[in-house]
Design a protein around this motif. Structure first.
Motif, PDB file in Angstrom:
ATOM      1  N   LYS A  23      10.928  -4.509  17.788  1.00  7.44           N
ATOM      2  CA  LYS A  23       9.986  -4.534  16.682  1.00  7.44           C
ATOM      3  C   LYS A  23      10.718  -4.938  15.408  1.00  7.44           C
ATOM      4  O   LYS A  23      11.841  -4.529  15.184  1.00  7.44           O
ATOM      5  CB  LYS A  23       9.351  -3.161  16.499  1.00  7.44           C
ATOM      6  N   VAL A  24      10.059  -5.747  14.603  1.00  6.23           N
ATOM      7  CA  VAL A  24      10.596  -6.101  13.292  1.00  6.23           C
ATOM      8  C   VAL A  24       9.559  -5.734  12.267  1.00  6.23           C
ATOM      9  O   VAL A  24       8.364  -5.714  12.557  1.00  6.23           O
ATOM     10  CB  VAL A  24      10.944  -7.603  13.196  1.00  6.23           C
ATOM     11  N   PRO A  25       9.964  -5.418  11.063  1.00 10.69           N
ATOM     12  CA  PRO A  25       9.014  -5.010  10.037  1.00 10.69           C
ATOM     13  C   PRO A  25       8.027  -6.123   9.738  1.00 10.69           C
ATOM     14  O   PRO A  25       8.364  -7.306   9.825  1.00 10.69           O
ATOM     15  CB  PRO A  25       9.888  -4.714   8.821  1.00 10.69           C
ATOM     16  N   PRO A  26       6.786  -5.794   9.408  1.00  8.47           N
ATOM     17  CA  PRO A  26       5.813  -6.821   9.050  1.00  8.47           C
ATOM     18  C   PRO A  26       6.247  -7.549   7.796  1.00  8.47           C
ATOM     19  O   PRO A  26       6.776  -6.950   6.872  1.00  8.47           O
ATOM     20  CB  PRO A  26       4.526  -6.024   8.801  1.00  8.47           C
ATOM     21  N   ALA A  27       6.065  -8.851   7.739  1.00  7.99           N
ATOM     22  CA  ALA A  27       6.432  -9.640   6.564  1.00  7.99           C
ATOM     23  C   ALA A  27       5.439  -9.386   5.447  1.00  7.99           C
ATOM     24  O   ALA A  27       4.268  -9.086   5.674  1.00  7.99           O
ATOM     25  CB  ALA A  27       6.455 -11.127   6.919  1.00  7.99           C
ATOM     26  N   ALA A  77      11.149   5.562  -1.675  1.00 10.14           N
ATOM     27  CA  ALA A  77      10.477   4.361  -2.155  1.00 10.14           C
ATOM     28  C   ALA A  77       9.450   3.888  -1.146  1.00 10.14           C
ATOM     29  O   ALA A  77       9.517   4.233   0.049  1.00 10.14           O
ATOM     30  CB  ALA A  77      11.494   3.251  -2.424  1.00 10.14           C
ATOM     31  N   GLU A  78       8.494   3.114  -1.614  1.00 13.63           N
ATOM     32  CA  GLU A  78       7.572   2.391  -0.745  1.00 13.63           C
ATOM     33  C   GLU A  78       8.065   0.960  -0.652  1.00 13.63           C
ATOM     34  O   GLU A  78       8.246   0.297  -1.674  1.00 13.63           O
ATOM     35  CB  GLU A  78       6.147   2.440  -1.298  1.00 13.63           C
ATOM     36  N   VAL A  79       8.267   0.487   0.564  1.00 18.52           N
ATOM     37  CA  VAL A  79       8.901  -0.805   0.796  1.00 18.52           C
ATOM     38  C   VAL A  79       7.938  -1.757   1.477  1.00 18.52           C
ATOM     39  O   VAL A  79       7.209  -1.370   2.405  1.00 18.52           O
ATOM     40  CB  VAL A  79      10.160  -0.632   1.666  1.00 18.52           C
ATOM     41  N   ILE A  80       7.931  -2.983   1.015  1.00 19.10           N
ATOM     42  CA  ILE A  80       7.217  -4.066   1.676  1.00 19.10           C
ATOM     43  C   ILE A  80       8.254  -5.004   2.257  1.00 19.10           C
ATOM     44  O   ILE A  80       9.164  -5.453   1.548  1.00 19.10           O
ATOM     45  CB  ILE A  80       6.312  -4.829   0.677  1.00 19.10           C
ATOM     46  N   TRP A  81       8.132  -5.319   3.524  1.00 20.76           N
ATOM     47  CA  TRP A  81       9.136  -6.141   4.189  1.00 20.76           C
ATOM     48  C   TRP A  81       8.804  -7.613   4.080  1.00 20.76           C
ATOM     49  O   TRP A  81       7.681  -8.037   4.260  1.00 20.76           O
ATOM     50  CB  TRP A  81       9.248  -5.757   5.658  1.00 20.76           C
ATOM     51  N   LYS A  82       9.834  -8.389   3.746  1.00 25.49           N
ATOM     52  CA  LYS A  82       9.750  -9.833   3.832  1.00 25.49           C
ATOM     53  C   LYS A  82      10.515 -10.276   5.083  1.00 25.49           C
ATOM     54  O   LYS A  82      10.868  -9.443   5.912  1.00 25.49           O
ATOM     55  CB  LYS A  82      10.299 -10.466   2.562  1.00 25.49           C
ATOM     56  N   ALA A  83      10.745 -11.570   5.203  1.00 26.45           N
ATOM     57  CA  ALA A  83      11.333 -12.063   6.456  1.00 26.45           C
ATOM     58  C   ALA A  83      12.709 -11.481   6.728  1.00 26.45           C
ATOM     59  O   ALA A  83      13.028 -11.119   7.856  1.00 26.45           O
ATOM     60  CB  ALA A  83      11.394 -13.585   6.429  1.00 26.45           C
ATOM     61  N   GLU A  87      11.552  -5.195  -0.189  1.00 29.17           N
ATOM     62  CA  GLU A  87      11.408  -4.967  -1.619  1.00 29.17           C
ATOM     63  C   GLU A  87      10.481  -3.775  -1.815  1.00 29.17           C
ATOM     64  O   GLU A  87       9.502  -3.611  -1.087  1.00 29.17           O
ATOM     65  CB  GLU A  87      10.845  -6.205  -2.324  1.00 29.17           C
ATOM     66  N   GLY A  88      10.805  -2.953  -2.798  1.00 23.63           N
ATOM     67  CA  GLY A  88       9.975  -1.781  -2.985  1.00 23.63           C
ATOM     68  C   GLY A  88      10.094  -1.170  -4.357  1.00 23.63           C
ATOM     69  O   GLY A  88      10.869  -1.619  -5.196  1.00 23.63           O
ATOM     70  N   ARG A  89       9.289  -0.161  -4.577  1.00 24.39           N
ATOM     71  CA  ARG A  89       9.282   0.580  -5.831  1.00 24.39           C
ATOM     72  C   ARG A  89       9.588   2.048  -5.539  1.00 24.39           C
ATOM     73  O   ARG A  89       9.030   2.645  -4.628  1.00 24.39           O
ATOM     74  CB  ARG A  89       7.931   0.448  -6.531  1.00 24.39           C
ATOM     75  N   ILE A  90      10.454   2.591  -6.358  1.00 21.75           N
ATOM     76  CA  ILE A  90      10.867   3.985  -6.175  1.00 21.75           C
ATOM     77  C   ILE A  90       9.749   4.914  -6.623  1.00 21.75           C
ATOM     78  O   ILE A  90       9.159   4.751  -7.687  1.00 21.75           O
ATOM     79  CB  ILE A  90      12.168   4.241  -6.947  1.00 21.75           C
ATOM     80  N   THR A  91       9.462   5.887  -5.778  1.00 29.43           N
ATOM     81  CA  THR A  91       8.395   6.851  -6.062  1.00 29.43           C
ATOM     82  C   THR A  91       8.917   8.239  -6.384  1.00 29.43           C
ATOM     83  O   THR A  91       8.202   9.046  -6.970  1.00 29.43           O
ATOM     84  CB  THR A  91       7.461   6.943  -4.844  1.00 29.43           C
TER      85      THR A  91
END
Length: 431
Positions: A23-27, A77-83, A87-91
């Motif tokens: 499995k790889v993180p969703p882009a 943090a909440e992270v959004i995965w790219k390829a 990248e994310g923002r600290i919560t």
């Protein structure tokens, strides 16, 4: 060790890994809602104030925080995965560095104007680390450079506020939602004190109350305050209120006096910018026959360098700015040819002779590739490049490096309490 929890496991993609699948993180492009909760330490600071973390499989995470980050802090943090990275923002901060300081701005956490309030007296060191990371990766490990921190007295002489018909303030970070303010500790005191006066005038319909952007600005020294609306109409603050006034803003910066229309672009902190640029260019002994002051604005660098040149050619695309440059340089007794033109189109092949200096202070996007090509043919012996975006600046230095050698590199903290800096390079023509 960093830990990861999946919020949208069903959205994960699978790829062939030779002996099976993994499995790889969703882009990021698939869906902005597919985020993961991440927890781990901040390894170092990267350009733009980003904190660098790492996932369990070793991929980098670039993390943004509202107030400041210190290496070694453990965060969630909440992270959004790219390829290839996240990248994310600290919560949430799990552990906080003991050097953190209480922010003196009441809206520091939500306002989009500053992001380094809680760095306190360590702000300069954190910014230096960000710059070091950028230069190491983009220019090279062995390139020497100097860091010029901002003095504690540096404040903004221009601020942009937004009026929605009921409240006046700054935009919230990553949003057009308004954060109402009645003061701004990052601004020069007269500007901060003028905010409630502007609010009262808008609320009482003494000024045009249509929602929109307002700029408060002051000269040097910071005594008079101007308010400029989106249509370019200007009022000056008097003891009894705001009065229409077309008087120019005046800056007395050492031996130079510069004027420009209210609302026009100028240095954010003019006294500190003049001191920093002036001292740097003097120490580098920037002088010669003709100064080609490209993207010259209202003549800051031409006036600052004064009689170190016999002649000046200033090129700027804005007609109004060029008109003020002519006035400013004439008043200073500095002969100059001030031209309204697009710099990239104006620069000819073989510009200048060895005794000349080309100085470029382009917009944030930096130099066009075609302009770098023409600068490679220049006959001038010296080039000074100024840039307010570090990444674009490094790209342009590399583009120019085939024809120009990098002799000096300096980074000036002209934007206190933010991750922004001004980079300056001194380059000489290769034989």
């Amino acid at each position: 060790m960093a830990t990861v929890k999946r919020k949208a496991e069903s959205g994960s993609r699978k790829v062939d890994a030779g002996s099976g699948t993994k499995k790889v993180p969703p882009a990021y492009r698939n869906s902005p809602s597919r985020k993961e909760a991440w927890r781990g330490p901040i390894e170092r600071l990267a350009w733009g104030g980003m904190g660098v973390g790492r996932s369990e499989d070793g991929r980098l995470l670039l993390l943004e925080a509202p107030l400041a980050l210190f290496p070694g802090e453990v965060v969630e943090a909440e992270v959004i995965w790219k390829a290839r990275h996240g990248e994310g923002r600290i919560t949430h901060w799990v552990t906080r560095d003991p050097r953190r300081a209480q922010a003196t701005c009441p809206v520091a956490e939500s306002c989009g104007g500053c992001e380094l309030w809680e760095a306190g007296r360590h702000t300069s060191e954190l910014k230096r680390q960000m710059v070091a990371d950028l230069l190491r990766r983009q220019v090279g490990e062995g390139v020497p450079w100097t860091w010029h921190p901002a003095p504690d007295t540096a404040r903004r002489h221009r601020i942009q506020l937004h009026w929605d018909g009921a409240e006046l303030g700054y935009f919230k970070r990553h949003s057009h939602a308004l954060v109402p303010v009645t003061e701004c500790p990052a601004a020069a005191q007269p500007l901060s004190h003028a905010i409630p006066r502007l609010l009262a005038a808008l609320d009482g319909r003494a000024l045009p109350a249509r929602p929109g952007r307002w700029e408060l600005s002051t000269g040097t020294p910071a005594d008079t305050v101007w308010a400029t609306d989106e249509r370019g109409r200007t009022w000056i603050l008097e003891p009894d209120g705001w009065h229409r006034n077309a008087e120019p803003i005046r800056h007395r910066l050492g031996d130079a006096t510069l004027q420009h229309e209210p609302g026009a672009f100028f240095q954010v902190s003019p006294p500190w910018a003049a001191e920093a640029f002036g001292g740097l260019l003097k120490s580098w002994e920037v002088k010669g026959h003709t100064l080609y002051d490209l993207y010259g604005g209202v003549g800051l660098f031409s006036a600052m360098l004064g009689d170190r040149f016999s002649h000046r050619v200033l090129v700027e695309s804005g007609e109004t700015a060029v008109a003020w440059a002519r006035r400013n340089l004439e008043a200073a007794g500095l002969p100059a040819e001030c031209l309204v033109a697009d710099v990239a189109a104006w620069v000819p092949e073989g510009l200048g002779v060895p005794e000349d200096v080309i100085l470029l202070d382009p917009p944030r996007a930096g130099l066009e590739a075609t302009l770098c090509d023409r600068l490679a043919t220049a006959g001038a012996g010296t080039l000074v490049l100024v840039g307010c975006d570090g990444a674009a600046f490094c790209r342009d230095v590399k583009r120019l490096s085939g024809a120009w050698s990098l002799d000096q590199l300096a980074v000036l903290d002209l934007f206190p309490l933010t991750s922004l800096v001004e980079c300056v390079a001194l380059m000489t023509k290769r034989p």
